[in-house]
Write an enzyme that holds these catalytic residues in place. Structure first.
Site, PDB file in Angstrom:
ATOM      1  N   CYS A   1      29.072  27.865  19.149  1.00 41.61           N
ATOM      2  CA  CYS A   1      27.652  28.138  19.085  1.00 41.61           C
ATOM      3  C   CYS A   1      27.239  29.466  19.683  1.00 41.61           C
ATOM      4  O   CYS A   1      28.013  30.175  20.286  1.00 41.61           O
ATOM      5  CB  CYS A   1      26.913  27.073  19.859  1.00 41.61           C
ATOM      6  SG  CYS A   1      27.973  25.889  20.622  1.00 41.61           S
ATOM      7  N   ARG A  36      25.284  33.245  14.334  1.00 42.48           N
ATOM      8  CA  ARG A  36      26.355  32.531  15.022  1.00 42.48           C
ATOM      9  C   ARG A  36      26.394  31.066  14.636  1.00 42.48           C
ATOM     10  O   ARG A  36      27.349  30.363  14.912  1.00 42.48           O
ATOM     11  CB  ARG A  36      26.179  32.639  16.537  1.00 42.48           C
ATOM     12  CG  ARG A  36      26.557  34.011  17.040  1.00 42.48           C
ATOM     13  CD  ARG A  36      26.502  34.083  18.541  1.00 42.48           C
ATOM     14  NE  ARG A  36      27.027  35.356  18.988  1.00 42.48           N
ATOM     15  CZ  ARG A  36      28.240  35.525  19.496  1.00 42.48           C
ATOM     16  NH1 ARG A  36      29.040  34.505  19.650  1.00 42.48           N
ATOM     17  NH2 ARG A  36      28.649  36.713  19.857  1.00 42.48           N
ATOM     18  N   PHE A  69      27.250  25.794  15.496  1.00 43.67           N
ATOM     19  CA  PHE A  69      28.086  26.042  14.317  1.00 43.67           C
ATOM     20  C   PHE A  69      29.127  24.952  14.307  1.00 43.67           C
ATOM     21  O   PHE A  69      30.033  24.923  15.131  1.00 43.67           O
ATOM     22  CB  PHE A  69      28.767  27.411  14.430  1.00 43.67           C
ATOM     23  CG  PHE A  69      29.567  27.813  13.203  1.00 43.67           C
ATOM     24  CD1 PHE A  69      30.337  26.898  12.504  1.00 43.67           C
ATOM     25  CD2 PHE A  69      29.552  29.116  12.754  1.00 43.67           C
ATOM     26  CE1 PHE A  69      31.064  27.276  11.389  1.00 43.67           C
ATOM     27  CE2 PHE A  69      30.283  29.512  11.642  1.00 43.67           C
ATOM     28  CZ  PHE A  69      31.043  28.581  10.963  1.00 43.67           C
ATOM     29  N   ASN A 105      28.804  26.373  25.064  1.00 40.50           N
ATOM     30  CA  ASN A 105      29.479  27.026  23.957  1.00 40.50           C
ATOM     31  C   ASN A 105      30.953  26.969  24.286  1.00 40.50           C
ATOM     32  O   ASN A 105      31.408  27.614  25.218  1.00 40.50           O
ATOM     33  CB  ASN A 105      29.017  28.481  23.833  1.00 40.50           C
ATOM     34  CG  ASN A 105      29.798  29.238  22.771  1.00 40.50           C
ATOM     35  OD1 ASN A 105      30.508  28.631  21.970  1.00 40.50           O
ATOM     36  ND2 ASN A 105      29.673  30.548  22.784  1.00 40.50           N
ATOM     37  N   GLY A 106      31.663  26.151  23.541  1.00 38.96           N
ATOM     38  CA  GLY A 106      33.089  26.056  23.837  1.00 38.96           C
ATOM     39  C   GLY A 106      33.610  24.687  23.516  1.00 38.96           C
ATOM     40  O   GLY A 106      33.050  23.965  22.702  1.00 38.96           O
ATOM     41  N   GLU A 123      53.057  40.350  10.002  1.00 42.13           N
ATOM     42  CA  GLU A 123      52.130  40.981  10.925  1.00 42.13           C
ATOM     43  C   GLU A 123      52.567  42.361  11.400  1.00 42.13           C
ATOM     44  O   GLU A 123      51.997  42.909  12.321  1.00 42.13           O
ATOM     45  CB  GLU A 123      51.845  40.067  12.116  1.00 42.13           C
ATOM     46  CG  GLU A 123      52.981  39.911  13.092  1.00 42.13           C
ATOM     47  CD  GLU A 123      52.479  39.355  14.420  1.00 42.13           C
ATOM     48  OE1 GLU A 123      53.115  38.441  14.941  1.00 42.13           O
ATOM     49  OE2 GLU A 123      51.451  39.844  14.907  1.00 42.13           O
ATOM     50  N   GLN A 169      51.164  29.834  13.195  1.00 39.69           N
ATOM     51  CA  GLN A 169      52.403  30.004  12.435  1.00 39.69           C
ATOM     52  C   GLN A 169      53.206  28.708  12.577  1.00 39.69           C
ATOM     53  O   GLN A 169      53.317  28.177  13.683  1.00 39.69           O
ATOM     54  CB  GLN A 169      53.143  31.183  13.051  1.00 39.69           C
ATOM     55  CG  GLN A 169      54.425  31.546  12.411  1.00 39.69           C
ATOM     56  CD  GLN A 169      55.057  32.749  13.107  1.00 39.69           C
ATOM     57  OE1 GLN A 169      54.382  33.529  13.770  1.00 39.69           O
ATOM     58  NE2 GLN A 169      56.349  32.886  12.984  1.00 39.69           N
ATOM     59  N   LYS A 188      55.771  28.042  15.383  1.00 41.29           N
ATOM     60  CA  LYS A 188      55.329  28.125  16.769  1.00 41.29           C
ATOM     61  C   LYS A 188      53.813  28.221  16.834  1.00 41.29           C
ATOM     62  O   LYS A 188      53.277  29.200  17.333  1.00 41.29           O
ATOM     63  CB  LYS A 188      55.993  29.281  17.507  1.00 41.29           C
ATOM     64  CG  LYS A 188      55.951  30.585  16.745  1.00 41.29           C
ATOM     65  CD  LYS A 188      56.534  31.726  17.564  1.00 41.29           C
ATOM     66  CE  LYS A 188      56.640  32.963  16.705  1.00 41.29           C
ATOM     67  NZ  LYS A 188      57.152  34.114  17.366  1.00 41.29           N
ATOM     68  N   GLN A 243      57.128  37.932  20.171  1.00 42.80           N
ATOM     69  CA  GLN A 243      57.692  39.068  20.850  1.00 42.80           C
ATOM     70  C   GLN A 243      58.733  39.676  19.937  1.00 42.80           C
ATOM     71  O   GLN A 243      59.576  38.959  19.404  1.00 42.80           O
ATOM     72  CB  GLN A 243      58.354  38.581  22.130  1.00 42.80           C
ATOM     73  CG  GLN A 243      58.309  39.613  23.208  1.00 42.80           C
ATOM     74  CD  GLN A 243      58.350  38.952  24.575  1.00 42.80           C
ATOM     75  OE1 GLN A 243      57.764  37.906  24.796  1.00 42.80           O
ATOM     76  NE2 GLN A 243      59.047  39.536  25.492  1.00 42.80           N
ATOM     77  N   CYS A 275      70.423  35.239   3.041  1.00 42.81           N
ATOM     78  CA  CYS A 275      70.391  34.526   4.323  1.00 42.81           C
ATOM     79  C   CYS A 275      71.255  33.283   4.234  1.00 42.81           C
ATOM     80  O   CYS A 275      71.223  32.571   3.242  1.00 42.81           O
ATOM     81  CB  CYS A 275      68.942  34.140   4.642  1.00 42.81           C
ATOM     82  SG  CYS A 275      68.794  32.874   5.918  1.00 42.81           S
ATOM     83  N   CYS A 277      68.240  35.315  14.084  1.00 43.58           N
ATOM     84  CA  CYS A 277      67.257  36.390  13.879  1.00 43.58           C
ATOM     85  C   CYS A 277      66.843  37.009  15.208  1.00 43.58           C
ATOM     86  O   CYS A 277      66.636  38.208  15.302  1.00 43.58           O
ATOM     87  CB  CYS A 277      66.009  35.868  13.190  1.00 43.58           C
ATOM     88  SG  CYS A 277      66.297  34.717  11.855  1.00 43.58           S
ATOM     89  N   CYS A 325      72.031  39.381  12.544  1.00 40.62           N
ATOM     90  CA  CYS A 325      72.140  38.774  11.218  1.00 40.62           C
ATOM     91  C   CYS A 325      73.258  39.476  10.438  1.00 40.62           C
ATOM     92  O   CYS A 325      73.176  40.673  10.165  1.00 40.62           O
ATOM     93  CB  CYS A 325      70.818  38.924  10.476  1.00 40.62           C
ATOM     94  SG  CYS A 325      70.884  38.341   8.783  1.00 40.62           S
TER      95      CYS A 325
END
Lengths: 462, 1491
Positions: free
Chosen positions: B24, B54, B232, B252-253, B911, B954, B957, B963, B1122, B1128, B1133
């Protein structure tokens, strides 16, 4: 854990062999032991694959835990390696010396590099085990009062015997020859595996309670029905002894022998045992070996050691490519030219050559009549001794089948169900007798699986 | 927020109303001296309207998600209004006003009203009368009207003349009693009932509130305090009651730990004692009513604490404490306060901005991590205006005395009686000193470390140990992949390439109970935390022992054993057992069950355990130890998780749980996940004795590296577990163990409802499964195997992680890999059919996945294959998974992109950015991913996309960052990611511009501005509630939602995440389809799924369950060569796929033709299935679950108990048609004006200058312009464009601004100024006539310059938290920053001419910051994990001088000028913040940073 980059740091190195000129002078094994350090380095080349193809259907039939013992060796943990090795393979010393190592042709490193020297690592582990006295009889603590007969004392029979004895059953192995071991005893030349290797293992089996009865041919010396009556289960591991013959003109001439007759004689001789019948030797002779396989190669090595004048090895198929043929991509067993230690020792190999007949005088062979398969060119070659090493056909069921009429397939192999049971309840079969002539490692693998099946069978029967 | 209300549809299929969430905008206006006015109300309503963006609108565009206003009792107004009704109100404060929602049905309404009157008269109160609140229903939307209540007010006074707190208590008791009677009516609610505050709220859009409630426009309607809220919500189901504010707060949270908090509250109801309430206490219980939203629950508890006698700020400090355990600089008395209260109350944890008031004082607090924005200003006429955004109330600069922001963990507090703002420091000092908390703690708490060493603790023989290990299912893998690595590295092990083993319930092997539980994680509605870089807010500290009465303040209430983390060594446990005296008297209860009694006895043994626990509590034991130590051939262990959950729940139900501490002594637990489960279901601490014994054995036998003795190994193992636990907490957005206890942050899969309800109630388990008896069977199977005679000496090999022929089955095994590679390389369809036969489920055996349990219901009349749409059409629906260049090699990445372009599908960059030379070439990736690190996310990158994908989570994970180890960052990768070769790269767990659903909406808006032609997709991972999140994402404006499965591959991920986080896509996809259908939102979005799709069958099932696009990742990688090395993360590899090693990359042999073959094979397989199913197009198939049925599962002893019908449920709901087109938000934006103003000039290559007004509703200013400029002219603006703005800019000012454009903002900016800056130039300066001091006022919000790759930003004032986070190339000067400045920075220059908050430079691996260290305390606020502080060298000084000069020039900054005026002196006060790795690499390369 071992170095994940090991394979980038070291190249494959095969174990050293004795010099050909030296080794043909005697019957001792031709490979030299590998140093610990060298072995560790080679084991570190193992990449500990997420999917180890060495362990797959195209890899090791006995399902050796290869990445695991490689890891242990790379850490110097020999005992764990040995324990792991023995957990899947009763006789790693046999496979370590004799197996053509489909694990190596399936090794992932082999995709773009030379595979890990899996076989020599295996061999070294078990050698170390015996040297250090770690291989001890595993005597069962609980006995089952169940009796199992095993017919045939080759690797399949011995593996099954050991597994079942360790499970607490009373196991008797019947062997028609005078000594235990089947092909291991009389088929494999000493320069590939000395007989002491077999003997030390048999000693362990005996200590674990396996009874051996040699010189008993089931179906003639002892009826199969009798055997069945006196045992809760019977296992047939009788191999596939029938040699493939060559029915061409002149086949009945003297000086033409089956490979196995030739090898058995020499093996007996090396062991200091008497040889019956005509003595077959290559000494001072021009020798032709028909058949380009492993048996042919064993005959070749034997001929060298017997002191032949000259030796030829003929193969009807064309010369395979030097590297893996595209028709057999990784990780399949590759079609490619294989050269054994015996080829290093001399002799001439010819491909695409078929034998159309033998010519002789005085009832003995003098010439080989040949035809080039591709060109049709005919030639003759003067020889004194011909060895037929063209493979094996079927198990020799003889008297057993006269009594029981076991179901066999079109090739004459014994048919079994998923639990290794033949068409006769309580009778099991494994190894070459069931799958046709094959590798020792398959014999051990099947012997073990059959033993599991027998074990289940015995547990369920009252 | 978790919310349950009867206006939601009932649970059906996979839809569950308890998963509903919201977020919110919040706002507050207060007159500091308490002078009420009507204009203050109008100001509050203006704020509300300006926060509208919002909030969200549902499928019905006139109905919002709810909004409301809380004010002081407008006495003058009410007096007048009630006079007409003949109600005689006394003086202000002498009466209470109830605001009540009533059913429209006359009879029901009357009944409730009578109850209200009767209960009032039964208490010492007088009912004064009713007033119907006038409303204009026509203002609201149709769905709102359909559920509109009758809204009335009633008035009550005390018969005893009670006032103030006493009157409030009376009203509270009356209200609680009324609520208990009337709760079952779905219209009924009492939004407020107080003598000091009044709430007007409803299911309205923010701009409807004022017109709906005509009261609000009456000039007599006055207040000195007004709190507003715009909601919201993820759903579109109308609910009047869920609108905020609640009675004391608006929020809000999201409270992540709600389940645990509620359980603890329930448990402590047994020992609530208070003189205030006496016998009335029973009327008040339960304190927190069931089935409410998290905010409502928090409100209930806050109210209870305040009315029971604690002050408002005191109660807030207990509920949402600031981080104290890891803060050495905290005042010792304040620490004492927190330590003392930690023993009484567990924190309510989660991202939160909370506004609270009791009608006299008003305050705001932010969670410990500051994950919600809050900006305020104080005017010269003593008003405070606080809101989620700056600029929501137009204000003359000359009236502004101070500008500020809410700070993490700090409280902002106004006491209108005292007439002043009380600073955090003063407020908390006062409360911390009201009792001698610190000395109470010192007196009554003992530290475990200080206890005497125990008598001997024995180590078993190797043989006995092996036997024990076998009983608990240890394998060689456990030793090799888990225990040893943890002992060596002190952290949990990493692996890669996902999970492809069967679900626990589908495995043929006995599984540990832990493996039926999956870790939940935050996505979209709540950000995960980075437990490493933001360690200062995380805590594992805890204590063992009973919890005291919540309402008391006795000194001994904190009597507990203090421990630093929850894993007890064998020595620790023995110490506890040996503590003398009654205070910590412990009793051990056995978890063993005689084997002979069989599985059916398991349940009775659990009952036995529970009654033993009750008896022990009665006998006064303070610590219960649940132990499975004495297993034998005849005694098998009950799964420890089952035992803990059962005892914990039993004691909660009995209300005795707070009276004892619970310790588990188990041989079962060894992986981080196991500990997380035990703690999450109620264990206070865990002693994994067998894990320690195993480590000792490894050490004794020389199997650990030299120098690693057993004790060190234990310590490192504990450290590793601790790190892993923090990571699991942080995935959910939880930061402390204290609040994680019993929070049940798991979803079960394969456990039956009876078992769940009895022992794990509140845990989702959606497809049924095992009973307690079957769990017993599973345990006994394992036990029997352990005692099979010939196997005593060794462990099983395992095979769960790495394939072993003897071990667990894997979907990717030698046979499937071989068949896939051979078929696609030779183009042989027959071999591919062999592959499919291997990969698809065996008709005679139960497969590993949920889809393998389904089969097709083929059509009676198939269609001809020729009539099925061609493969070419189908291939357009195929995408390849997001695998970053960096994780995989350049060769593998490009080959995949080329192949996808060849077939007309879409490849995904992942990414890691993409080489710009690929942008318009055959190897361009159609999907450009934008993930938390924003690597290479430039404007040009976004423009090259057909689709922009926001990765929220993802599969392998979820909820975690990533990393890229330094060894994978070569020159090329570094160039694309704007970083330094050889330096590791960190992806933060959250997107720092997405902490909630409304933030996501903003990012989508940013991206659409930059590239209006690209569709925007949002990648989510399957877990319970993902459907609800998807509904929110649809409302936030996404075009496509990707539901990722749990099994996908990854470059590197913690093993426990690969194995135990996320759920199969089948569940997530079906839930998404069902929830979107129920909400009428399905037609707004496309849905994609991925996660180990391999064959035509997989695709067909995905389509029937609701997907229209399909992602593939592992399979194409295997086609590329692969072979599932799972290396990996090691860069080794051997086939050149997932490595950057140049030698290994040469071994890459993949070809795009092979991939093309693969996708055609899959499409053709699908076509055959389509023809048999009777579909001509994929479009027709989507969501047709009637074409699926469940296979017979009888053959599998576990699977046969599953119920997959929820998966195939088809809601009767709104249409699936494509008619609800969203209106384009871009038509009205300010940038349209900017672009049309400058376009002509640019075409003529002439420079352009202009001025514009800007307000907070003008968001993403410059983004659309930049996109257009780049598209039209390429590269950059071809002539300088200079634009000046006046006012308060909305979020994302200057986002993605390209080179050649400069924006100057005179006024202030909100969050995300300069986000993704791509070469442009932004300056922000205070208004010329500002009354406030610029250098000490906040001028821009949080997360500015996030992911900037180049460009310049100058700010003549302070910035909020996370300034320049993930900056990789921009240059900036600012005059002060909040917490976490320069976090994860990899490049660029940051100059800070003033204060920095805590945790500066956390995770900073590149670039340089120059900080003016005025108080010489920078080093204590800097996170020195990756950087060092240095003095400036000549070259640095030169650079700094240039930058400060430029800043002065751009912003006329007084501060900069002052520094320049005495430069030699000034420069000496600067520190250089230099990343250590960056320095090392530069040195190694012989380069200078100054080039």
């Amino acid at each position: 854990m071992s170095d994940p980059k090991g394979f980038l740091k070291s190249k494959r190195t095969e174990p050293q062999k004795r010099k050909p000129s030296e080794r043909v002078q005697d019957w001792r094994e031709f490979t030299l032991p590998v140093s610990d350090l060298g072995l560790k380095e080679q084991a570190t080349r193992c990449m500990d694959c997420g999917v180890p193809f060495c362990q797959s259907g195209t890899g090791c039939p006995v399902e050796n835990l290869i990445p695991d013992w490689n890891d242990w060796i790379s850490q110097g943990r020999w005992r764990e390696a040995l324990e792991s090795l023995h957990s899947t393979n009763n006789f790693p010393e046999f496979t370590g010396k004799l197996c053509p190592a489909p694990c190596e042709s399936a090794c992932v490193l082999g995709i773009s590099d030379d595979p890990v020297t899996i076989r020599s690592i295996e061999s070294s582990i078990i050698d170390r085990g015996f040297e250090s006295g770690w291989v001890k009889p595993l005597v069962p603590t609980v006995r089952s009062n169940k009796k199992v007969a095993i017919v045939g004392s080759g690797p399949a029979g011995l593996a099954a015997a050991q597994q079942l004895a360790r499970a607490g059953h009373s196991v008797t192995v019947f062997e028609k020859a005078d000594r235990i071991g089947g092909l291991l005893r009389y088929g494999i030349p000493d320069f590939k595996m000395e007989k002491t290797v077999l003997d030390r293992r048999l000693w362990q089996l005996e200590a674990e309670g396996v009874a051996f009865r040699t010189g008993v041919c089931i179906g003639s010396d002892l009826s199969f029905s009798e055997l069945q009556k006196t045992h809760h289960a019977v296992c047939l591991t009788i191999g596939a002894e029938g040699p493939r013959d060559l029915n061409v003109s002149g086949r009945d001439l003297g000086g033409i022998h089956f490979a196995m007759d030739y090898l058995i004689q020499q093996n007996r001789t090396v062991s200091g045992l008497p040889v019956a019948g005509e003595k077959i030797t290559a000494q001072g002779k021009k020798v032709a070996i028909l058949g380009g396989g492993d048996t042919g190669s064993d005959c070749l090595g034997t001929a060298h050691r017997q002191g032949c004048l000259e030796v030829f090895q003929f193969e009807i198929l064309s010369r395979p490519p030097d590297a893996r043929a595209t028709s057999t991509p990784w990780p399949l067993w590759p079609m490619k030219l294989r050269s054994s230690h015996a080829h290093e020792e001399g002799g001439e190999r010819r491909w695409s050559v078929a034998t159309t007949g033998f010519r002789g005088s005085n009832g003995r062979v003098t010439h080989l009549q040949l035809i080039e398969v591709e060109t049709g060119t005919k030639t003759e070659l003067a020889v004194d001794l011909v060895i037929l090493a063209m493979g094996f056909t079927t198990p020799t069921l003889g008297g057993i089948n006269a009594e029981k009429n076991l179901k066999t397939d079109a090739r004459g192999n014994i048919v079994v169900d998923a639990r290794y049971q033949t068409s006769v309840p309580g009778v099991f079969a494994a190894g070459d007798a069931k799958r046709g002539a094959s590798l020792i490692v398959w014999a051990i693998a099947e012997g073990r699986k059959m033993a599991d099946a027998v074990q289940a069978h015995l547990q369920n029967s009252i | 927020m978790v919310a349950l209300h009867s206006s939601f549809p009932p649970a059906q299929g996979l839809y569950d109303p308890t998963q509903e969430k919201d977020a919110c905008g919040i706002g507050l206006v207060a007159q500091i001296r308490g002078i009420p006015s009507h204009s203050l109300i109008l100001d509050a309503l203006t704020i509300l309207k300006n926060l509208e963006h919002r909030g969200a609108e549902g499928a019905d565009s006139k109905t919002g998600d709810g909004t409301g206003l809380l004010v002081q009792i407008p006495h003058r107004f009410l007096k007048a209004a009630t006079q007409k009704l003949k109600i005689n109100l006394g003086e202000a404060g002498s009466y209470g006003v109830g605001m009540v929602f009533l059913p429209p049905d006359e009879k029901q309404r009357k009944e409730i009203e009578q109850w209200i009157e009767r209960i009032t008269s039964e208490e010492s109160a007088r009912f004064l009368g009713w007033r119907t609140v006038p409303v204009q229903s026509s203002v609201s939307g149709p769905s709102a009207r359909a559920t509109e209540p009758v809204i009335r007010q009633f008035f009550v006074e005390s018969t005893q003349g009670a006032r103030g707190l006493e009157l409030e208590r009376l009203l509270y008791v009356i209200r609680r009693r009324i609520e208990k009677v009337a709760r079952s009516n779905s219209y009924f609610a009492i939004p407020s009932f107080s003598s000091s505050t009044l709430v007007y709220k409803g299911l309205l859009l923010p701009d409807q509130l004022q017109n709906y409630y005509t009261d609000l426009s009456d000039p007599a309607f006055e207040s000195a305090i007004a709190m507003v809220h715009a909601r919201f919500s993820t759903n579109t189901f109308p609910s009047w009651i869920l609108a905020h504010p609640y009675r004391y707060l608006c929020h809000n949270g999201e409270i992540n730990t709600l389940k645990g908090n509620l359980n603890w509250m329930k448990a402590r109801e047994g020992n609530l004692v208070s003189q205030v309430w006496g016998e009335k206490m029973t009327d008040l219980l339960p304190v927190v009513a069931e089935g409410q939203s998290d905010s409502a629950c928090l409100d209930n508890l806050l109210e209870f604490l305040i009315l029971s006698g604690r002050s408002l700020p005191h109660a807030m400090m207990m509920l949402i404490p600031e981080p104290w355990s890891g803060n050495p600089s905290m005042d010792i008395d304040r620490r004492g306060f927190y330590e003392y209260h930690a023993a009484i109350m567990e924190p309510w944890d989660g991202p939160a901005a909370v506004l609270f008031t009791d009608g006299k004082s008003v305050g705001a607090t932010l969670d410990r991590n500051g994950l919600r924005p809050g900006r305020y200003l104080i005017t010269t006429d003593d008003r405070v205006i606080l809101s989620s955004e700056a600029g929501v109330l137009p204000m003359k600069p000359s009236l502004i005395r101070k500008k500020g922001r809410l700070e993490p963990g700090k409280m902002f507090f106004i006491d209108t009686l005292q007439g002043r703002v009380i600073e955090d420091e003063e407020l908390k000092a006062e409360i911390s000193h009201q009792r001698p908390y610190r000395s109470w703690v010192a007196q009554h708490q003992i530290a475990l470390d200080e206890l005497p060493d125990p008598t001997n603790v024995a180590q078993p023989t190797h043989r006995r140990l092996t036997q024990r290990q076998r009983v608990f299912g240890y394998t060689e893998e456990d030793l090799k992949f888990i225990l040893a690595p943890m002992a060596i590295q002190g952290e949990e092990p990493t692996s890669s390439m996902g999970k492809d083993t069967p679900l626990a319930v589908l495995s043929q092997r006995p599984q540990l109970l832990f493996h039926y539980f999956r870790q939940l994680f935050a996505q979209v509605t709540n950000p995960p935390i980075d437990p490493i870089r933001e360690h200062l807010i995380m805590s594992l500290a805890t204590s063992i022992g009973p919890k005291a009465n919540l309402l008391g303040e006795a000194p001994e209430a904190c009597r507990r054993i203090r421990i630093k983390q929850p894993i007890l060594t064998n020595v620790d446990l023995q110490k506890i057992r040996e503590i003398p005296g009654p205070n910590f008297k412990s009793k051990t209860l056995s978890l063993l069950c005689p084997v002979a009694e069989g599985a059916q006895a398991f349940d009775s043994h659990i009952q036995r355990l529970c009654s033993e626990a009750s008896a022990a509590v009665r006998e006064g034991y303070k610590i219960l130890i649940l132990s499975d130590r004495l297993t034998s051939r005849d005694l098998a262990p009950i799964p420890s998780l089952l035992a803990v959950a059962a005892v914990h729940k039993h004691l909660i139900d009995e209300c005795t749980r707070p009276e004892v501490g619970l310790i588990v002594e188990t041989g079962e637990a060894r992986e981080v996940h196991h500990f997380a489960c035990l703690l999450g279901y109620g264990a206070g601490s865990v002693n994994p004795y067998l894990a320690f014994e195993s480590l000792t054995d490894l050490a004794n036998n020389g199997h650990l590296p030299e120098g690693l003795d057993a004790v060190t190994a234990h310590q490192k193992y504990i450290k590793g577990v601790g790190k892993g636990l923090l990571k699991i907490f942080s995935k959910m957005g939880i930061s402390t163990l204290q609040s994680y206890y019993g929070a049940q942050i798991f979803e079960a899969i394969g456990l039956g409802s009876e078992l769940i309800e009895k022992y794990f109630s509140g845990t989702a388990s959606r497809i049924g499964g095992l009973t307690i008896e079957q769990l017993g069977t599973e345990t006994l199977k394992r036990h029997a195997l352990a005692y099979t005679p010939e196997k005593l000496t060794t462990l099983e090999i395992g095979g769960d992680i790495h394939y072993r022929i003897q071990g667990e089955s894997h979907q990717w095994n030698p046979e499937t890999i071989l068949a896939l590679q051979h078929s696609t390389r030779t183009g042989n369809a027959k071999t591919f059919a062999e592959f499919s036969a291997l990969a698809d489920p065996d008709p005679n055996q139960i497969g590993p996945t949920l889809r393998s349990l389904l089969e097709f219901e083929f059509a009676a009349k198939p269609v001809l294959l020729e009539e099925v749409e061609p493969a070419k059409e189908i291939l357009k629906r195929f995408t390849s998974g997001a695998m970053s260049l960096g994780a995989i090699s350049r060769e593998a990445h490009e080959t995949l992109a080329i192949a996808m372009n060849q077939i007309g599908g879409k490849s995904n960059t992942g990414e890691g950015g993409e080489d710009p030379v690929r942008f318009n070439s055959p190897s361009n990736s159609a999907i450009k991913q934008i993930a938390s690190a924003r690597f290479g996310v430039t404007t040009e990158y976004l423009l090259s996309a057909q689709e922009i994908q926001i990765k929220m989570a993802q599969g392998a994970k979820p909820g975690e960052g990533g990393q890229l180890p330094g060894h994978k960052v070569d020159d090329y990768i570094a160039k694309l990611r704007h970083s330094t070769p050889g330096v590791q790269l960190i992806s933060p767990p959250p997107h720092h511009d997405i902490y909630s659903i409304e933030d996501l909406k903003q990012l989508i808006f940013d991206l659409k501005n930059v590239n209006p032609l690209a569709s925007v997709s949002v990648k989510l991972v399957s877990e319970v509630g993902v459907g609800t999140v998807a509904a929110g994402v649809a409302k936030a404006g996404a075009d496509k939602i990707l539901i990722s499965g749990d099994s996908g591959g990854t470059g590197a991920s913690p093993l426990s995440s690969i194995q135990h986080a996320g759920l199969p896509w089948e569940l997530g996809l079906a839930e998404t389809q069902q929830t979107l259908m129920l909400n009428g939102l399905r037609s707004r979005v496309r849905v994609e799924t991925d996660g180990q799709l391999k064959t035509g069958r997989d695709v067909a099932i995905a389509a029937l369950l609701g997907a229209e696009e399909f992602g593939f990742a592992t399979a194409p990688l295997i086609v590329e060569g692969c072979i599932m090395m799972r290396k990996c993360h090691l860069n080794t590899c051997p086939v050149g796929v997932a490595t950057q090693d140049p030698i290994l990359r040469k071994k890459f042999s993949g070809k795009s033709e092979h991939l093309v073959n693969y996708f055609f094979f899959v499409a053709e397989e699908l076509r055959v299935l389509m023809s048999r199913l009777g579909f001509r197009t994929v479009e027709e198939m989507v969501g047709r679950t009637d074409r699926l049925k469940v296979r017979s599962l009888e053959s599998h002893w576990k699977a046969k108990h599953l119920d997959l019908s929820p998966l195939l449920y088809k809601p009767k709901a709104s249409s699936n048609s494509k008619n609800t087109k969203k209106s384009s938000e871009l038509d009205q934006i300010l940038d349209q004006k900017l672009w049309s103003a400058c376009q002509a000039a640019l075409e003529r290559k002439e420079s352009f200058k202009a001025e514009f007004e800007v307000t907070n509703t003008d968001r993403s200013v410059g983004a659309f312009l930049s996109g257009q400029v780049l598209k039209k002219f390429g590269g950059a603006a071809r002539a300088p464009v200079e634009m000046r703005f006046k006012g308060s800019a909305g979020q994302s000012f200057g986002a993605f601004l390209v080179k050649g454009i400069s924006l100057e903002l005179e006024g202030e900016g909100n969050d995300y100024v300069g986000k993704g800056l791509s070469g442009g130039r932004v300056s922000v300066l205070p208004p010329e006539n500002a009354a406030f001091s610029a250098e000490s006022s906040i001028l821009v919000g949080n997360t500015c310059l996030y992911g900037a790759t180049s460009g310049e930003l100058y700010i003549a004032g302070l910035a909020g938290e996370r300034f320049a986070v993930r900056n990789s190339g921009a240059t900036t000067v600012v005059e002060g920053v909040g917490d976490h400045g320069c976090e994860y920075m990899t490049g660029g220059r940051v100059v800070v001419l003033g204060p920095t908050g805590r945790n500066f430079a956390a995770g900073m691996s590149g670039g340089i910051a120059y900080v003016l260290d005025e108080d010489t305390r920078l080093s204590s606020r800097c996170n020195l994990g990756m950087v060092e502080l240095e003095e400036l060298e000549d070259e640095d000084q030169k650079e700094l001088l240039e930058l400060v000069r430029e800043h002065a020039r751009s912003t006329k900054s007084r501060k900069a000028q002052a520094l320049l005026d005495s430069w030699p002196k000034s420069v000496a006060r600067f520190k250089k913040v230099m990343p250590t790795d960056y320095k090392r690499i530069l040195a190694a390369r012989g380069e200078s940073a100054h080039v």
